[in-house]
Design a protein around this motif. Structure first.
Motif: not given
Length: 593
Positions: A392-398, A431-444, A449-457
Motif C-alpha cells: 500500500e505505497f501511498r504515492n508510488i505506483a508500479n 488461460a489467455d489472461l493467465k498468459t498476459r499476467a505471466a508476461k508481466h511477472i517475467e518482465d520483473c 542476479r537470478k531473482v524476480y524484483t518487486h516491480a517491472v523496471g
C-alpha cells in the motif's frame, strides 16, 4: 535496548474483542463493534482511556495464562496479603440453534491463598476518550450513561466500595459483569458460572473439531483461537487486528487502524481455516466477500468495513497520547482509496475449494458461470495497470510482481472452476489472461542476479515475491526457484531469521522493523523447495517472538526482538498456521509438493 513485549491477552466471542493487561486492566475494548469507539482505551492513553482494574494495595506480581484450548484468560495476582485469580471471558456458546454472543464481559475473582484485599476501579469512557460516562447507582449495579447505549456493571461486591474505589476483602468468589445495551437481569452468580462452563466447553469442542497436526500443535491451537475471534460473525468479515495506531516502530508515524477487512488477506485466511477443517468460518467469510462483490461495478477496494462500508475516512485523534507516546492516533484508513490489483486473483483463489472440494456442494451454485466471468472481467480490466501493491505505497505506483502473480493464480483457479462446471469459453478466457499476467511477472526477472524484483523496471527486492514459489508459479524443485530464494535470503533476511518486507525507501522512509508474516512465508518457501531442516529451524526460531501467551504482533525489531505494530495481528497468526501446516505435510509425506 530492552525488549518490548505487549503485556496483554485477548478475549472475545466474535461480536467483540477485549485486551486484558497483566496488571488486570481492560486495556482495550470497543463497543458495540470492533470498529466502534473504545470503552476502555488505556492502550492509547493511560489517562483519557479510562480503566477497569482489580488490584491490591501496594506491590504485587502477576502472571497470565489461558485455560487450555479456550479463549478464557486467567490473571493471577500475588500480594503481601495473599493471592487471587481473575478469570476474564466473553460468553459464547450454542443456545436455541444459534450462537449466544452478547456484548458482555465477565470477570470472576477468586481467592487462591490468604485474605487479599482488592480495589475495583471501573471508569468507562466513550467517543475515543473525549467523554467520561456518568455513574448512576442501582441496587446491585452501576449504570454508566453517555455512550450510545447504557453500560451496566452488575456485581456482588458492595456498590459503594466500587463507586468509592474502596478496598474490600475477598472472602468468596466475586463477579463483575459489564454489559452494553442489554443488561444482565438473570441471577448473577449462577448465570456467570453457567456462562463460564458453557464458554469453556464451546471452545474446547471447537478445538476438538479442528484438524491440527502434531507439529508445534499448542502454538497452532493458540493461533487458531486468536484468528477465530477476529471474525465478526454477524457478517463473516475477518479483521486484520482489533487495535489501531500501534506504531510499527517508535516515532515511525506508521500508525494505522487495522480494525477492517482486507480482501488481499482472503486467500491466506481461507487457506489457514481450510487447513484446520473449519468450513463454517470459510463460508461466512465467502458470503461477506460475495456481498461486497455483488455491490461493486468495476473495482474492489483493498479493504472494507466489517459490514461492507466503503468510505473509511482517515482522521487523527490529537487529544490522545498514543501508545507509549507514539502519535498520531488514527481512526479510519485512507488505504481504502488505493488501487491493489492482486485482490481479484485473491478472491478467485478463495472460491476454488467451493468447486474442487467435494465437501462443498457446488452443483447447487446456479450462478457459477456469471460469477467466475464477472471476476475474470475485473482481472481483464486491470491486468495492465500499475497499482499500489500489497504494501500500500501511498504515492508510488508500479507494475508489481506480486499483483500479477495473484492475477495469474486467480486465472489458474478460474480455469479449474470453469472446467468443473463445463464452460469451455470461460476456460479459454482464463488461460489467455493467465498468459498476459505471466508476461508481466517475467518482465520483473533479473537474469544477472537470478531473482524476480518487486516491480517491472525496479532493482528492489520484496519478500512478497516468495509467493512465486508457494503459489507454484515457479516449480519449487527448479533452479530458478532455489536461486530466487537464495537472492531474497541474502538481501532481506536477518541473522535471526526475520524478514524485511523490503529495504528501499517508501513514502515514510526506510522500514526499521521486520514484518512477521514475511518470516513465515520464508519458512513455507524453504519447505516447498525441500530445505525442510532449514524450515523447521527457522520456524522454531520465530516462536521466541511471541508474548507470554503465544500471541504475535505485526512487526519485530531485528536488534532487540521487540514486538511492534498492531497486536495481535491476525495476519501473523495465519502465517504461523500455514507455515506449520506446510512443514507438517512434508514430515508426513516427504514427496508431497
Amino acid at each position: 535496548m530492552e525488549r518490548h513485549i505487549y503485556q496483554t491477552g485477548i478475549i472475545g466471542n466474535c461480536a467483540f474483542l477485549a485486551h486484558v493487561h497483566k496488571n488486570t486492566n481492560i486495556e482495550w475494548l470497543c463497543w458495540p463493534r470492533f470498529d466502534s469507539s473504545f470503552v476502555f482505551g488505556g492502550l492509547l492513553d493511560q489517562d483519557k482511556g479510562g480503566s477497569f482494574t482489580v488490584l491490591p494495595e501496594g506491590e504485587y506480581t502477576s502472571s497470565q495464562f489461558y485455560l487450555e484450548n479456550t479463549n478464557v484468560l486467567c490473571t493471577d495476582i500475588i500480594s503481601s496479603e495473599g493471592s487471587y485469580r481473575i478469570t476474564d471471558f466473553a460468553p459464547r456458546f450454542n443456545q436455541y440453534d444459534r450462537f449466544y454472543k452478547p456484548l458482555m464481559l465477565i470477570r470472576k475473582i477468586e481467592v487462591l491463598e490468604g485474605n487479599p484485599r482488592v480495589r475495583i476501579k471501573c471508569n468507562p469512557v466513550y467517543n475515543y476518550g473525549k467523554q467520561k460516562l456518568s455513574p448512576h447507582r442501582g441496587s446491585s449495579h452501576i449504570e454508566y450513561r453517555g455512550a450510545d447505549e447504557n453500560i451496566r456493571l452488575t456485581t456482588n461486591i458492595p456498590i459503594n466500595y466500587v463507586l468509592d474505589e474502596q478496598l474490600t476483602v475477598l472472602n468468596e468468589p466475586k463477579y463483575l459483569v459489564l454489559t452494553y445495551g442489554v443488561p444482565l437481569e438473570a441471577p448473577l452468580v449462577s448465570t456467570a458460572e453457567q456462562f463460564l462452563r458453557e464458554t469453556i466447553s464451546y471452545w474446547r469442542i471447537w478445538i476438538k473439531h479442528s484438524s491440527i497436526a502434531a507439529f508445534f500443535q499448542p502454538n497452532v491451537i493458540r493461533s487458531a483461537l486468536a484468528l477465530k475471534i477476529h471474525q465478526y460473525e454477524d457478517t463473516g468479515a475477518i479483521i486484520a487486528a482489533s487495535t489501531t495506531s500501534l506504531s510499527e516502530f517508535p516515532g515511525s508515524g506508521r500508525n494505522w487502524d487495522y480494525r477492517y477487512c482486507w480482501l488481499r488477506d482472503t486467500f491466506y485466511v481461507l487457506t489457514s481455516l481450510n487447513h484446520i477443517g473449519h468450513f463454517e468460518e470459510m463460508e461466512r467469510y465467502f458470503n461477506y466477500v460475495t456481498d461486497i462483490s455483488v455491490s461493486e461495478d468495476f473495482r474492489y477496494q483493498p479493504l472494507y468495513g466489517i459490514t461492507g462500508e466503503k468510505k473509511l475516512y482517515e482522521t487523527t485523534l490529537d487529544h490522545l497520547d498514543g501508545y507509549m507516546g507514539n502519535k498520531p492516533v488514527r481512526i479510519g484508513n485512507q488505504a481504502y482509496e488505493h488501487i491493489q490489483n492482486d485482490i481479484y486473483g485473491q478472491v478467485l483463489i478463495s472460491l476454488l475449494p467451493l468447486y474442487t472440494d467435494h465437501r462443498f456442494v457446488f452443483s447447487e451454485r446456479k450462478d457459477s458461470a456469471r460469477w467466475i466471468g464477472y471476476l475474470l472481467s475485473k482481472v481483464e480490466r486491470t491486468i495492465d495497470e500499475k497499482d499500489a501493491g500489497i504494501w500500500e505505497f501511498r504515492n508510488i505506483a508500479n507494475t508489481h510482481c506480486y499483483s500479477n502473480l495473484f492475477q495469474w493464480a486467480g486465472c489458474s483457479a478460474a480455469e479449474k472452476m470453469a472446467e468443473a462446471i463445463g464452460d469451455e469459453a470461460l476456460m479459454q478466457k482464463a488461460a489467455d489472461l493467465k498468459t498476459r499476467a505471466a508476461k508481466h511477472i517475467e518482465d520483473c526477472y533479473d537474469p544477472v542476479r537470478k531473482v524476480y524484483t518487486h516491480a517491472v523496471g525496479s532493482p528492489h527486492l520484496d519478500a512478497s515475491t516468495l509467493q512465486l514459489i508457494m503459489m507454484n508459479y515457479l516449480d519449487p524443485q527448479s533452479d530458478r526457484a532455489k536461486d530466487h530464494l537464495i537472492a531474497l535470503e541474502k538481501e532481506l533476511k536477518t541473522p535471526a531469521g526475520l524478514f524485511y518486507r523490503y529495504l528501499h525507501s517508501d513514502d515514510f522512509g526506510k522500514p526499521k522493523t521486520t514484518f512477521l508474516i514475511c518470516s513465515f512465508w520464508y519458512v513455507e518457501a524453504l519447505a516447498c523447495i525441500g530445505r525442510l531442516d532449514d524450515a523447521i529451524r527457522e520456524f522454531e526460531s520465530l516462536m521466541q517472538y511471541s508474548n507470554h501467551l503465544l500471541l504475535f504482533s505485526e512487526d519485530v525489531d531485528e536488534e532487540t526482538g521487540s514486538q511492534w505494530g498492531n497486536f495481535p495481528q491476525a495476519y501473523s497468526h495465519v502465517g504461523l498456521m500455514n507455515a506449520a501446516y506446510r512443514i507438517a505435510i512434508k514430515l508426513d509425506r516427504p514427496n508431497f509438493l
